[in-house]
Each structure stands twice: as C-alpha cells, then as structure tokens.
Design a protein around this motif. Structure first.
Motif, PDB file in Angstrom:
ATOM      1  N   TYR A  21      -3.154   8.234  -4.369  1.00 51.53           N
ATOM      2  CA  TYR A  21      -3.550   8.671  -3.036  1.00 51.53           C
ATOM      3  C   TYR A  21      -3.172   7.625  -1.985  1.00 51.53           C
ATOM      4  O   TYR A  21      -2.573   7.952  -0.958  1.00 51.53           O
ATOM      5  N   PHE A  22      -3.516   6.379  -2.235  1.00 53.68           N
ATOM      6  CA  PHE A  22      -3.207   5.314  -1.285  1.00 53.68           C
ATOM      7  C   PHE A  22      -1.695   5.202  -1.104  1.00 53.68           C
ATOM      8  O   PHE A  22      -1.201   5.064   0.012  1.00 53.68           O
ATOM      9  N   GLY A  23      -0.964   5.267  -2.204  1.00 57.31           N
ATOM     10  CA  GLY A  23       0.491   5.183  -2.131  1.00 57.31           C
ATOM     11  C   GLY A  23       1.104   6.329  -1.360  1.00 57.31           C
ATOM     12  O   GLY A  23       1.985   6.127  -0.520  1.00 57.31           O
ATOM     13  N   LYS A  24       0.640   7.529  -1.607  1.00 56.63           N
ATOM     14  CA  LYS A  24       1.163   8.701  -0.900  1.00 56.63           C
ATOM     15  C   LYS A  24       0.871   8.592   0.590  1.00 56.63           C
ATOM     16  O   LYS A  24       1.728   8.881   1.430  1.00 56.63           O
ATOM     17  N   LYS A  25      -0.322   8.141   0.922  1.00 48.56           N
ATOM     18  CA  LYS A  25      -0.733   8.003   2.322  1.00 48.56           C
ATOM     19  C   LYS A  25       0.156   7.006   3.069  1.00 48.56           C
ATOM     20  O   LYS A  25       0.436   7.188   4.252  1.00 48.56           O
TER      21      LYS A  25
END
Length: 57
Positions: A21-25
């Motif tokens: 999630y953090f990476g995609k964001k």
C-alpha cells in the motif's frame, strides 16, 4: 491484516499489504519501501518526508 487505530502511524515491514500500500501510494517497489523503513524507521510521517525529499522539485 491492517493497522489498528493505535498503530496507523507506522508502516510494518513485516506486513506485505502495508508495504504494498505504501509503495503503491508513493510509486515505490516493495524493496524500496523496505529499504526506506530500514534506513529511516517505520514512522509513516518520517517515511513520507523521506520520499518527498528524494523527489525532484
């Protein structure tokens, strides 16, 4: 399993969904997120500041 209300301020490197999630964001790979966590700790605001600082102005 995601963060509870008390620990939303951190990104758990051991939780693949949080890393993803953090990476995609922020447009990062899982490995880049894990490297950031290793370098800066798992505080979400600190990580977001590190990402912002690494982006060209």
């Amino acid at each position: 399993m995601g963060n509870t209300a008390s620990d939303r301020r951190t990104v758990a490197a051991s939780d693949p969904s949080e890393v993803r999630y953090f990476g995609k964001k922020h447009g990062l790979t899982d490995d880049e997120v894990k490297a950031l966590i290793k370098q800066h700790g798992n505080d979400r605001k600190t990580l977001e500041a590190a990402v912002a600082a690494s982006r060209p102005a």
